[in-house]
Scaffold this motif. Structure first.
Motif, mmCIF file in Angstrom:
data_model
loop_
_atom_site.group_PDB
_atom_site.id
_atom_site.type_symbol
_atom_site.label_atom_id
_atom_site.label_comp_id
_atom_site.label_asym_id
_atom_site.label_seq_id
_atom_site.Cartn_x
_atom_site.Cartn_y
_atom_site.Cartn_z
ATOM 1 N N ILE A 68 -16.499 12.545 16.423
ATOM 2 C CA ILE A 68 -17.214 13.803 16.204
ATOM 3 C C ILE A 68 -18.603 13.444 15.686
ATOM 4 C CG2 ILE A 68 -17.236 15.982 14.940
ATOM 5 C CD1 ILE A 68 -14.925 15.766 16.907
ATOM 6 N N ILE A 69 -19.634 14.002 16.293
ATOM 7 C CA ILE A 69 -21.000 13.688 15.871
ATOM 8 C C ILE A 69 -21.413 14.651 14.757
ATOM 9 C CG2 ILE A 69 -23.413 13.517 16.564
ATOM 10 C CD1 ILE A 69 -22.443 12.850 19.374
ATOM 11 N N ILE A 70 -21.739 14.092 13.615
ATOM 12 C CA ILE A 70 -22.216 14.854 12.469
ATOM 13 C C ILE A 70 -23.611 14.345 12.122
ATOM 14 C CG2 ILE A 70 -21.769 15.578 10.084
ATOM 15 C CD1 ILE A 70 -19.557 16.430 11.973
ATOM 16 N N ASN A 71 -24.606 15.164 12.400
ATOM 17 C CA ASN A 71 -25.982 14.805 12.045
ATOM 18 C C ASN A 71 -26.355 13.430 12.619
ATOM 19 O OD1 ASN A 71 -28.378 15.630 10.810
ATOM 20 N ND2 ASN A 71 -27.960 14.422 8.961
ATOM 21 N N ASP A 72 -26.045 13.229 13.902
ATOM 22 C CA ASP A 72 -26.393 12.024 14.660
ATOM 23 C C ASP A 72 -25.571 10.798 14.255
ATOM 24 O OD1 ASP A 72 -27.743 10.892 16.778
ATOM 25 O OD2 ASP A 72 -29.395 10.123 15.546
ATOM 26 N N ILE A 73 -24.458 11.003 13.572
ATOM 27 C CA ILE A 73 -23.576 9.896 13.201
ATOM 28 C C ILE A 73 -22.199 10.133 13.821
ATOM 29 C CG2 ILE A 73 -22.437 8.702 11.290
ATOM 30 C CD1 ILE A 73 -24.821 9.430 9.547
ATOM 31 N N ASP A 74 -21.653 9.109 14.471
ATOM 32 C CA ASP A 74 -20.319 9.214 15.059
ATOM 33 C C ASP A 74 -19.260 9.048 13.971
ATOM 34 O OD1 ASP A 74 -21.402 9.551 17.514
ATOM 35 O OD2 ASP A 74 -20.853 7.591 18.315
ATOM 36 N N VAL A 75 -18.385 10.032 13.865
ATOM 37 C CA VAL A 75 -17.334 10.007 12.845
ATOM 38 C C VAL A 75 -15.978 10.067 13.546
ATOM 39 C CG1 VAL A 75 -16.426 11.116 10.782
ATOM 40 C CG2 VAL A 75 -18.877 11.235 11.258
ATOM 41 N N ASP A 116 -20.609 15.575 -0.033
ATOM 42 C CA ASP A 116 -20.507 15.688 1.425
ATOM 43 C C ASP A 116 -19.568 16.804 1.873
ATOM 44 O OD1 ASP A 116 -18.095 14.595 0.697
ATOM 45 O OD2 ASP A 116 -18.175 12.907 2.093
ATOM 46 N N ASN A 117 -19.274 17.757 1.004
ATOM 47 C CA ASN A 117 -18.407 18.868 1.411
ATOM 48 C C ASN A 117 -18.999 19.649 2.578
ATOM 49 O OD1 ASN A 117 -16.154 18.527 -0.221
ATOM 50 N ND2 ASN A 117 -16.947 19.785 -1.881
ATOM 51 N N ASP A 118 -20.334 19.659 2.684
ATOM 52 C CA ASP A 118 -20.964 20.348 3.812
ATOM 53 C C ASP A 118 -20.610 19.665 5.126
ATOM 54 O OD1 ASP A 118 -22.506 18.085 3.065
ATOM 55 O OD2 ASP A 118 -24.300 18.921 4.019
ATOM 56 N N GLU A 119 -20.670 18.325 5.138
ATOM 57 C CA GLU A 119 -20.333 17.589 6.352
ATOM 58 C C GLU A 119 -18.842 17.697 6.659
ATOM 59 O OE1 GLU A 119 -21.749 13.596 6.220
ATOM 60 O OE2 GLU A 119 -23.839 14.195 5.861
ATOM 61 N N ARG A 120 -18.035 17.771 5.633
ATOM 62 C CA ARG A 120 -16.598 17.934 5.840
ATOM 63 C C ARG A 120 -16.308 19.272 6.526
ATOM 64 N NH1 ARG A 120 -13.902 17.090 0.207
ATOM 65 N NH2 ARG A 120 -12.177 15.871 1.086
ATOM 66 N N CYS A 121 -17.076 20.311 6.173
ATOM 67 C CA CYS A 121 -16.922 21.622 6.822
ATOM 68 C C CYS A 121 -17.242 21.525 8.315
ATOM 69 C CB CYS A 121 -17.843 22.651 6.178
ATOM 70 S SG CYS A 121 -17.351 23.207 4.537
ATOM 71 N N ILE A 122 -18.343 20.844 8.650
ATOM 72 C CA ILE A 122 -18.730 20.693 10.053
ATOM 73 C C ILE A 122 -17.680 19.883 10.804
ATOM 74 C CG2 ILE A 122 -20.453 19.763 11.639
ATOM 75 C CD1 ILE A 122 -22.568 20.225 9.456
ATOM 76 N N PHE A 123 -17.262 18.773 10.212
ATOM 77 C CA PHE A 123 -16.267 17.901 10.839
ATOM 78 C C PHE A 123 -14.960 18.655 11.078
ATOM 79 C CE2 PHE A 123 -12.811 14.752 10.541
ATOM 80 C CZ PHE A 123 -13.188 13.872 11.546
ATOM 81 N N PHE A 124 -14.539 19.441 10.099
ATOM 82 C CA PHE A 124 -13.309 20.216 10.202
ATOM 83 C C PHE A 124 -13.401 21.200 11.374
ATOM 84 C CE2 PHE A 124 -10.374 23.478 8.009
ATOM 85 C CZ PHE A 124 -9.233 22.852 8.469
ATOM 86 N N ALA A 125 -14.520 21.935 11.460
ATOM 87 C CA ALA A 125 -14.692 22.937 12.515
ATOM 88 C C ALA A 125 -14.704 22.281 13.902
ATOM 89 C CB ALA A 125 -15.973 23.726 12.282
ATOM 90 N N LYS A 191 -28.281 20.095 9.314
ATOM 91 C CA LYS A 191 -27.200 19.423 10.034
ATOM 92 C C LYS A 191 -26.615 20.336 11.110
ATOM 93 C CE LYS A 191 -26.261 16.650 5.942
ATOM 94 N NZ LYS A 191 -25.462 16.507 4.701
ATOM 95 N N VAL A 192 -26.554 21.627 10.812
ATOM 96 C CA VAL A 192 -26.107 22.596 11.812
ATOM 97 C C VAL A 192 -27.143 22.705 12.930
ATOM 98 C CG1 VAL A 192 -25.686 25.050 12.176
ATOM 99 C CG2 VAL A 192 -24.599 23.895 10.257
#
Length: 269
Positions: A68-75, A116-125, A191-192
């Motif tokens: 999953i790409i989060i802010n240009d990083i592959d997770v 990083d709770n914000d990124e966790r929200c994006i990753f979760f969605a 990030k969004v």
């Protein structure tokens, strides 16, 4: 609700989370749909305090392995699954070692909100949507509980708007009074925006506190269920002024009929 497909998304679900209003309703609502002949999937994060051996979680190899790409990083995305005993309900767990393999859920051992709770929200969605795509499962209703999945409606209406699997899905957001103090990382809106979601569309995320996150979810939902009554007056005024179906239901003991009827109402829109 017979044969209707309902996707439940929550940060807390019994018995994998401590007993709370969100965890309880995230268990009872799916059980109600199950008993009425509906089909369902339940998604939650695989927080580090979940005992995998006791709850018999196991990785689903065919669903794991994508990034999953989060802010240009592959997770890397890992999907695990377990069955709630005696209920014939499968729960899918969104997992990643960096985001979820820690002892706390949303706060560290000092009570500090994870940065990083914000990124966790994006990753979760995004992880939920990509998993549903792999399952090739078309939900009639997507029902989110609480703030952690609050970005899911936004992503479904924007980033994934051309995904045919969700073209007819109706989204319902349940609002609880259990939020958080302060706000998420203020870079969330950037990030969004990296995912092509305009800052104008995501404007509430400029100040990503609890009620703005919920407004973002509500704005992109077809209906709202207000589970709690203990909310600020200005937010209650906002809820009463919505031009979409709103169910005010704080009775946890007799919610089954009201939820069922509300689902049917939303499906007809």
């Amino acid at each position: 609700m017979k044969d209707k497909k309902v996707l439940y998304v929550s940060s807390e679900v019994l018995p994998y989370s401590p007993d709370s209003e969100i965890a309880r309703m995230s268990f009872e609502a799916p059980r109600m749909v199950n008993n009425k002949g509906g089909q369902l999937r339940v998604f939650m994060p695989r927080f580090g305090n979940i005992n995998e051996r006791r709850h018999q979680l196991h990785e689903v190899i065919r669903l794991s392995g994508m990034n999953i790409i989060i802010n240009d990083i592959d997770v890397p995305l890992i999907i695990k699954v377990a069955s709630i005993p005696k209920e014939r309900i499968q729960v899918y767990f969104i997992d990643n070692d960096e985001y979820f393999k820690r002892s706390g859920t949303l706060f560290d051992e000092n009570g500090t909100f994870y940065a990083d709770n914000d990124e966790r929200c994006i990753f979760f969605a995004k992880g939920i949507v990509e998993t549903i795509k792999k399952l090739n499962w078309r939900p009639d209703i997507i029902h989110i509980h609480g703030w952690l999945p609050a970005l899911l409606p936004l992503y479904l209406r924007t980033f994934y708007k051309d995904e045919p699997l969700f073209s007819e899905s109706k989204i319902i957001t349940s609002v609880f009074d259990k939020g958080f103090d302060g706000q998420l990382n203020t870079t969330l809106i950037n990030k969004v925006a990296f995912d092509g979601i305009s800052k104008k569309v995501a404007e509430p995320l400029k100040e990503p506190h609890y009620y703005n996150l919920m407004k973002m979810a509500i704005k992109n939902s077809d209906g709202v269920i207000v589970v709690s009554e203990d909310m600020p007056e200005d937010f209650q005024t906002y809820l009463r002024g919505l031009r979409k179906p709103v169910l005010f239901n704080s009775d946890k003991e007799t919610f089954q009929d009201s939820y069922h009827n509300f689902y049917l109402q939303i499906l007809k829109r």
